[in-house]
Enzyme design. Sequence first.
Site, PDB file in Angstrom:
ATOM      1  N   ASP A 222       0.829  -1.209   0.000  1.00 50.88           N
ATOM      2  CA  ASP A 222       0.000   0.000   0.000  1.00 50.88           C
ATOM      3  C   ASP A 222       0.866   1.263   0.000  1.00 50.88           C
ATOM      4  O   ASP A 222       0.451   2.310   0.464  1.00 50.88           O
ATOM      5  CB  ASP A 222      -0.934   0.002   1.211  1.00 50.88           C
ATOM      6  N   ASP A 299       7.916  -5.052  14.764  1.00 44.58           N
ATOM      7  CA  ASP A 299       8.562  -3.727  14.706  1.00 44.58           C
ATOM      8  C   ASP A 299       8.890  -3.194  16.105  1.00 44.58           C
ATOM      9  O   ASP A 299       9.971  -2.661  16.340  1.00 44.58           O
ATOM     10  CB  ASP A 299       7.769  -2.721  13.862  1.00 44.58           C
TER      11      ASP A 299
END
Length: 455
Positions: A222, A299
């Site tokens: 995206d 992350d």
Amino acid sequence: MNLINSELQGFVTGYHDNMRRKHLVSLVVLIFLTWNILMYYFLVSKNPTKNENRVLVSDKLRWLQNDIEKQLRDNEKLLEDLRQIKDDTVKKEKANKLKTHGVEDTDPATHKIAVLMFSCDRTTVSRSLDSLLKIRPKGDRFPIVVSQDCGHKPTSDVIQTYVKKEKGLVTHIKHPNLTDINLPSPKKKFKGYYKIARHYKWALDQIFHKFNYTAVIIVEDDLEYSPDFFEYFSATYRILKADPTLWCVSAWNDNGKSGMVSDDPELLYRSDFFPGLGWMLEKHVWLELSPKWPDSFWDDWMRHPDQRKNRVCIRPEICRTSTFGKKGVSKGLFYDKHLKFIKLNEKPIDFTKKDLTYLIKENYDPTFHKTVYETPLASVTDVITLRKRSLPALRVQYSSKEEFKSAAKQLKIMEDFKAGVPRVAYHGVVSFMRSGQRIYLAPPEGWTGYDTSWT
Ligand SMILES: *[C@@H]1O[C@H](CO)[C@@H](O)[C@H](O)[C@H]1NC(C)=O
Ligand SMILES: *[C@@H]1O[C@H](CO)[C@@H](O)[C@H](O)[C@H]1NC(C)=O
């Protein structure tokens, strides 16, 4: 011993040739071993006369044995010291070379850097691929690998059209493990994050073990890319390789909204915060992370001091990626509130023709500290009411988590911490623009480290 040691130190430091240094180390070891053996034979053959009794001989032997052991330990210590000296010299040489001649140990045209695009069930992957292909330099330096999870046929069909069109430059790989992940009910809502972490682990193992690339740029389905996206990563790759305190290059500035960035697209920074969203990783870092890769929230896991180990990323002033995705595991609300205001750079910079060695730690840190702490102090109100408008830059000080959050909220920058690090921060300092002024939200001078209890 000390004399020999310091003489050798001077001697070794003078050498700039790796091989000769190795030879020297071997030579020193050889000489000491030979000497030990000679000593042993000399003393043993001299001592045992018929007149001396056995007890005395065995005492002497024990003494000798202790002595030899001690010498061996000393030699080991010497060897250790030599190795340390060698490592330090290599590091220093490298830094000097970079400083004086610019970074030159990597030919930018010869290193392949894979682009790994993560995809799942969004056919809009085509938008991301179109954006990437439009700016990709000719040739095979940046092969694209699309890794697809989720087994979604329509998305797979879309990716296949690119594989056919781009003949060998776009590869489609499919995550083989589509099994459900069983989680106890409080964690069930995070299943998406578990699947993402599992997919990342598999795909990155493919990139580095199966395809054997030495570096990768990780993107998602995206994202859109600035025209100088590849210039940026080509040029910073050389800095990443040269500076062991760097572990990533990111295309992202978490505070990169329009109006909050300067209009100078050339500006780059060091960041203690791992930004993600279009980022480059080297193989040796992956080899370190892969065996302990987490089940979820990869992350935040990377941002933990156990993984980060004080290493930092390069990030731009103006983002080189932006996201158009609304649908996704985490991005729905965040997109409407924040992500859609991020400014994507449109003025291409020829980064590979620029000298970026200022980003190397020992060049960067002194200048950074000087710039920040020579900037006049101001209060949040001063900034908001433009009371000190005539000054090009202002420093707002914070001394506690609450002060940071309050200032960040009023100044409309990201307020959160990960492992005690505010987004974008370097040595505690968050740099951004407001009404055309550079603002440093900074801890008092003499910062020593992050407090991981700040969340
Ligand atoms: C697939 O994933 C599940 C859950 O993450 C794991 O337990 C299983 O071992 C994996 N299967 C294979 C073949 O890797
Ligand atoms: C991978 O590349 C390295 C050099 O970067 C090479 O030494 C090694 O043989 C390669 N391995 C495979 C499996 O191709």
